[in-house]
Design a protein around this motif. Structure first.
Motif, PDB file in Angstrom:
ATOM      1  N   LEU A   1       0.862  -1.184   0.000  1.00 52.15           N
ATOM      2  CA  LEU A   1       0.000   0.000   0.000  1.00 52.15           C
ATOM      3  C   LEU A   1       0.892   1.225   0.000  1.00 52.15           C
ATOM      4  O   LEU A   1       1.751   1.372   0.869  1.00 52.15           O
ATOM      5  CB  LEU A   1      -0.896  -0.006   1.244  1.00 52.15           C
ATOM      6  CG  LEU A   1      -1.685   1.271   1.513  1.00 52.15           C
ATOM      7  CD1 LEU A   1      -2.660   1.568   0.384  1.00 52.15           C
ATOM      8  CD2 LEU A   1      -2.414   1.171   2.854  1.00 52.15           C
ATOM      9  N   THR A   2       0.693   2.121  -0.967  1.00 57.47           N
ATOM     10  CA  THR A   2       1.578   3.279  -1.072  1.00 57.47           C
ATOM     11  C   THR A   2       0.873   4.494  -1.660  1.00 57.47           C
ATOM     12  O   THR A   2      -0.034   4.371  -2.493  1.00 57.47           O
ATOM     13  CB  THR A   2       2.816   2.945  -1.934  1.00 57.47           C
ATOM     14  OG1 THR A   2       3.641   4.110  -2.056  1.00 57.47           O
ATOM     15  CG2 THR A   2       2.427   2.463  -3.320  1.00 57.47           C
ATOM     16  N   SER A   3       1.342   5.660  -1.226  1.00 58.54           N
ATOM     17  CA  SER A   3       0.916   6.927  -1.830  1.00 58.54           C
ATOM     18  C   SER A   3       1.971   7.424  -2.807  1.00 58.54           C
ATOM     19  O   SER A   3       1.926   8.577  -3.222  1.00 58.54           O
ATOM     20  CB  SER A   3       0.698   7.980  -0.737  1.00 58.54           C
ATOM     21  OG  SER A   3       1.927   8.246  -0.063  1.00 58.54           O
ATOM     22  N   GLY A   4       2.931   6.558  -3.155  1.00 61.42           N
ATOM     23  CA  GLY A   4       4.016   7.001  -4.015  1.00 61.42           C
ATOM     24  C   GLY A   4       4.952   7.963  -3.299  1.00 61.42           C
ATOM     25  O   GLY A   4       5.527   8.859  -3.894  1.00 61.42           O
ATOM     26  N   GLN A   5       5.083   7.760  -1.986  1.00 63.49           N
ATOM     27  CA  GLN A   5       5.946   8.587  -1.124  1.00 63.49           C
ATOM     28  C   GLN A   5       5.598  10.080  -1.176  1.00 63.49           C
ATOM     29  O   GLN A   5       6.456  10.945  -1.043  1.00 63.49           O
ATOM     30  CB  GLN A   5       7.424   8.339  -1.446  1.00 63.49           C
ATOM     31  CG  GLN A   5       7.844   6.883  -1.192  1.00 63.49           C
ATOM     32  CD  GLN A   5       9.319   6.683  -1.055  1.00 63.49           C
ATOM     33  OE1 GLN A   5      10.115   7.382  -1.682  1.00 63.49           O
ATOM     34  NE2 GLN A   5       9.717   5.715  -0.229  1.00 63.49           N
TER      35      GLN A   5
ATOM     36  N   ASN B   1       2.089  12.954  -0.072  1.00 62.82           N
ATOM     37  CA  ASN B   1       0.980  13.068   0.857  1.00 62.82           C
ATOM     38  C   ASN B   1      -0.326  12.522   0.307  1.00 62.82           C
ATOM     39  O   ASN B   1      -1.256  12.241   1.065  1.00 62.82           O
ATOM     40  CB  ASN B   1       0.779  14.529   1.275  1.00 62.82           C
ATOM     41  CG  ASN B   1       1.849  14.989   2.253  1.00 62.82           C
ATOM     42  OD1 ASN B   1       2.322  14.211   3.074  1.00 62.82           O
ATOM     43  ND2 ASN B   1       2.237  16.249   2.161  1.00 62.82           N
ATOM     44  N   SER B   2      -0.414  12.383  -1.006  1.00 62.41           N
ATOM     45  CA  SER B   2      -1.597  11.782  -1.616  1.00 62.41           C
ATOM     46  C   SER B   2      -1.163  10.884  -2.757  1.00 62.41           C
ATOM     47  O   SER B   2      -0.102  11.077  -3.363  1.00 62.41           O
ATOM     48  CB  SER B   2      -2.551  12.856  -2.151  1.00 62.41           C
ATOM     49  OG  SER B   2      -2.026  13.463  -3.317  1.00 62.41           O
ATOM     50  N   ALA B   3      -1.994   9.895  -3.054  1.00 62.75           N
ATOM     51  CA  ALA B   3      -1.679   8.965  -4.137  1.00 62.75           C
ATOM     52  C   ALA B   3      -1.645   9.668  -5.485  1.00 62.75           C
ATOM     53  O   ALA B   3      -0.855   9.294  -6.362  1.00 62.75           O
ATOM     54  CB  ALA B   3      -2.693   7.825  -4.160  1.00 62.75           C
TER      55      ALA B   3
ATOM     56  N   LEU C   1       5.337   7.821  -9.456  1.00 67.84           N
ATOM     57  CA  LEU C   1       6.150   6.782  -8.829  1.00 67.84           C
ATOM     58  C   LEU C   1       5.364   5.481  -8.713  1.00 67.84           C
ATOM     59  O   LEU C   1       5.915   4.392  -8.932  1.00 67.84           O
ATOM     60  CB  LEU C   1       6.617   7.231  -7.438  1.00 67.84           C
ATOM     61  CG  LEU C   1       7.417   6.192  -6.642  1.00 67.84           C
ATOM     62  CD1 LEU C   1       8.659   5.731  -7.404  1.00 67.84           C
ATOM     63  CD2 LEU C   1       7.801   6.738  -5.269  1.00 67.84           C
ATOM     64  N   ILE C   2       4.091   5.566  -8.388  1.00 65.49           N
ATOM     65  CA  ILE C   2       3.275   4.355  -8.295  1.00 65.49           C
ATOM     66  C   ILE C   2       3.265   3.612  -9.624  1.00 65.49           C
ATOM     67  O   ILE C   2       3.426   2.380  -9.682  1.00 65.49           O
ATOM     68  CB  ILE C   2       1.835   4.693  -7.851  1.00 65.49           C
ATOM     69  CG1 ILE C   2       1.840   5.246  -6.416  1.00 65.49           C
ATOM     70  CG2 ILE C   2       0.938   3.462  -7.931  1.00 65.49           C
ATOM     71  CD1 ILE C   2       0.507   5.811  -5.960  1.00 65.49           C
ATOM     72  N   ALA C   3       3.110   4.355 -10.715  1.00 61.55           N
ATOM     73  CA  ALA C   3       3.131   3.728 -12.040  1.00 61.55           C
ATOM     74  C   ALA C   3       4.471   3.054 -12.300  1.00 61.55           C
ATOM     75  O   ALA C   3       4.536   1.935 -12.838  1.00 61.55           O
ATOM     76  CB  ALA C   3       2.836   4.767 -13.119  1.00 61.55           C
ATOM     77  N   ASP C   4       5.565   3.708 -11.909  1.00 60.88           N
ATOM     78  CA  ASP C   4       6.892   3.117 -12.089  1.00 60.88           C
ATOM     79  C   ASP C   4       7.056   1.856 -11.242  1.00 60.88           C
ATOM     80  O   ASP C   4       7.654   0.866 -11.683  1.00 60.88           O
ATOM     81  CB  ASP C   4       7.976   4.128 -11.712  1.00 60.88           C
ATOM     82  CG  ASP C   4       8.086   5.277 -12.709  1.00 60.88           C
ATOM     83  OD1 ASP C   4       7.578   5.128 -13.844  1.00 60.88           O
ATOM     84  OD2 ASP C   4       8.677   6.311 -12.354  1.00 60.88           O
ATOM     85  N   LEU C   5       6.530   1.873 -10.032  1.00 63.30           N
ATOM     86  CA  LEU C   5       6.625   0.710  -9.152  1.00 63.30           C
ATOM     87  C   LEU C   5       5.854  -0.469  -9.731  1.00 63.30           C
ATOM     88  O   LEU C   5       6.322  -1.620  -9.688  1.00 63.30           O
ATOM     89  CB  LEU C   5       6.091   1.048  -7.764  1.00 63.30           C
ATOM     90  CG  LEU C   5       6.936   2.012  -6.928  1.00 63.30           C
ATOM     91  CD1 LEU C   5       6.135   2.527  -5.745  1.00 63.30           C
ATOM     92  CD2 LEU C   5       8.221   1.330  -6.448  1.00 63.30           C
ATOM     93  N   ILE C   6       4.674  -0.192 -10.271  1.00 63.51           N
ATOM     94  CA  ILE C   6       3.876  -1.257 -10.888  1.00 63.51           C
ATOM     95  C   ILE C   6       4.629  -1.861 -12.070  1.00 63.51           C
ATOM     96  O   ILE C   6       4.665  -3.088 -12.249  1.00 63.51           O
ATOM     97  CB  ILE C   6       2.500  -0.712 -11.311  1.00 63.51           C
ATOM     98  CG1 ILE C   6       1.657  -0.393 -10.065  1.00 63.51           C
ATOM     99  CG2 ILE C   6       1.767  -1.706 -12.215  1.00 63.51           C
ATOM    100  CD1 ILE C   6       0.375   0.338 -10.352  1.00 63.51           C
ATOM    101  N   GLU C   7       5.254  -1.006 -12.861  1.00 61.48           N
ATOM    102  CA  GLU C   7       6.028  -1.498 -14.002  1.00 61.48           C
ATOM    103  C   GLU C   7       7.222  -2.331 -13.526  1.00 61.48           C
ATOM    104  O   GLU C   7       7.491  -3.411 -14.070  1.00 61.48           O
ATOM    105  CB  GLU C   7       6.516  -0.326 -14.843  1.00 61.48           C
ATOM    106  CG  GLU C   7       7.306  -0.755 -16.086  1.00 61.48           C
ATOM    107  CD  GLU C   7       7.776   0.430 -16.908  1.00 61.48           C
ATOM    108  OE1 GLU C   7       8.492   0.195 -17.899  1.00 61.48           O
ATOM    109  OE2 GLU C   7       7.437   1.574 -16.555  1.00 61.48           O
TER     110      GLU C   7
ATOM    111  N   GLY D   1      -3.014   4.339  -2.307  1.00 64.63           N
ATOM    112  CA  GLY D   1      -3.884   4.766  -1.227  1.00 64.63           C
ATOM    113  C   GLY D   1      -3.429   6.112  -0.688  1.00 64.63           C
ATOM    114  O   GLY D   1      -2.259   6.454  -0.814  1.00 64.63           O
ATOM    115  N   ALA D   2      -4.341   6.873  -0.130  1.00 59.70           N
ATOM    116  CA  ALA D   2      -4.142   8.204   0.479  1.00 59.70           C
ATOM    117  C   ALA D   2      -4.778   9.283  -0.378  1.00 59.70           C
ATOM    118  O   ALA D   2      -4.355   9.539  -1.513  1.00 59.70           O
ATOM    119  CB  ALA D   2      -2.677   8.546   0.722  1.00 59.70           C
ATOM    120  N   GLY D   3      -5.826   9.876   0.156  1.00 62.43           N
ATOM    121  CA  GLY D   3      -6.472  11.005  -0.505  1.00 62.43           C
ATOM    122  C   GLY D   3      -7.276  10.664  -1.738  1.00 62.43           C
ATOM    123  O   GLY D   3      -7.584  11.551  -2.546  1.00 62.43           O
ATOM    124  N   ILE D   4      -7.643   9.401  -1.919  1.00 61.51           N
ATOM    125  CA  ILE D   4      -8.413   9.016  -3.111  1.00 61.51           C
ATOM    126  C   ILE D   4      -9.889   9.310  -2.872  1.00 61.51           C
ATOM    127  O   ILE D   4     -10.452   8.937  -1.841  1.00 61.51           O
ATOM    128  CB  ILE D   4      -8.204   7.525  -3.439  1.00 61.51           C
ATOM    129  CG1 ILE D   4      -6.720   7.238  -3.716  1.00 61.51           C
ATOM    130  CG2 ILE D   4      -9.063   7.116  -4.640  1.00 61.51           C
ATOM    131  CD1 ILE D   4      -6.414   5.771  -3.982  1.00 61.51           C
TER     132      ILE D   4
END
Length: 245
Positions: A145-149, A151-153, A159-165, A176-179
């Motif tokens: 679970l991450t907001s991509g480091q 305050n909000s996703a 970064l989240i997209a890069d992590l998924i890749e 997650g966070a602020g969705i």
């Protein structure tokens, strides 16, 4: 797509399920990012909903560097969550230098088995997100679970997209966070994630007629918050769920 709703009460859990949530993350004290909920809450939630319930295993607020005493508390809380009918657990452990504590993470993940594990937003405080990704994969949790480091996703969506890749299907990366309803589809477009985490909360006034003014049970600046209630809102969750189809 899977919608996980973060809840801290039986009422919120029931509302989330009614709104179409696929899974719950059950916490206590959401105001400090969530800690392990009380035994009565875990028992009551698992008795009143039929969707999966993942229980937060976090012995206190603050950082994610735990003493041996706290680690033992986490182990015992996993025992209770399993006995109470939880279908998964959520935790995160870091080392003093900001790396993932792979040894303890792997041990607790194995101990929790066959319950799946989510490594929570302790990830967002890790020094190197890509090293943390690989370390968590090696330790065995099913998802991060991450907001991509950020305050909000949405702010961390790149970064989240890069992590998924980088993950290449080896682990689920869940934003997650602020969705909310306003930004959900934009987050889907940027990240392409298959699971999402949100609270879907609504603020309601307390039904208390007598109100003691000039005193706060927490921070003095938040005195009025003692008469505000926050629940997962079934209509908000249902609206987001509809956009997922």
């Amino acid at each position: 797509m899977i919608l996980e709703v973060c809840v801290d009460s039986v009422e919120s859990s029931v509302n989330a399920e009614a709104g179409g949530a696929d899974r719950l993350e059950l916490c206590g004290a959401l105001g400090i990012g969530g800690i392990t909920p009380g035994a009565g809450t875990i028992d009551s939630v698992t008795a009143n909903v039929s969707i999966p319930v993942y229980v937060m295993i976090r012995p206190r607020g603050g950082d994610f560097l735990y003493s041996d005493y706290e680690f033992e508390v986490m182990r015992r809380d996993i025992d209770f969550a399993r006995e109470a009918g939880a279908t998964g657990v959520v935790f995160g452990i870091l080392l003093p230098d900001g790396r993932v504590d792979t040894e303890r993470t792997a041990w607790l993940t194995g101990y929790a088995s066959p319950l799946p594990v989510t490594f929570h937003r302790a990830f967002d405080l890790a020094a190197d997100p890509f090293r943390a990704l690989e370390d968590i994969i090696a330790a065995g949790p099913a998802r991060i679970l991450t907001s991509g480091q950020q305050n909000s996703a949405l702010s961390g969506a790149g970064l989240i997209a890069d992590l998924i890749e980088k993950a290449r299907g080896r682990i689920t990366v869940m934003p997650g966070a602020g969705i909310n309803q306003t930004n959900f589809m934009e987050l889907v477009r940027i990240t392409g994630a298959t699971e999402y985490h949100l609270t879907g909360r609504k603020v309601a006034e307390s039904s208390m007629q007598f109100r003691r003014r000039g005193i706060a049970l927490g921070h003095p600046a938040l005195a009025d918050d003692d008469y505000l209630l926050r629940y997962a809102d079934s209509e908000t969750i249902a609206a987001i769920k509809r956009t997922m189809k």
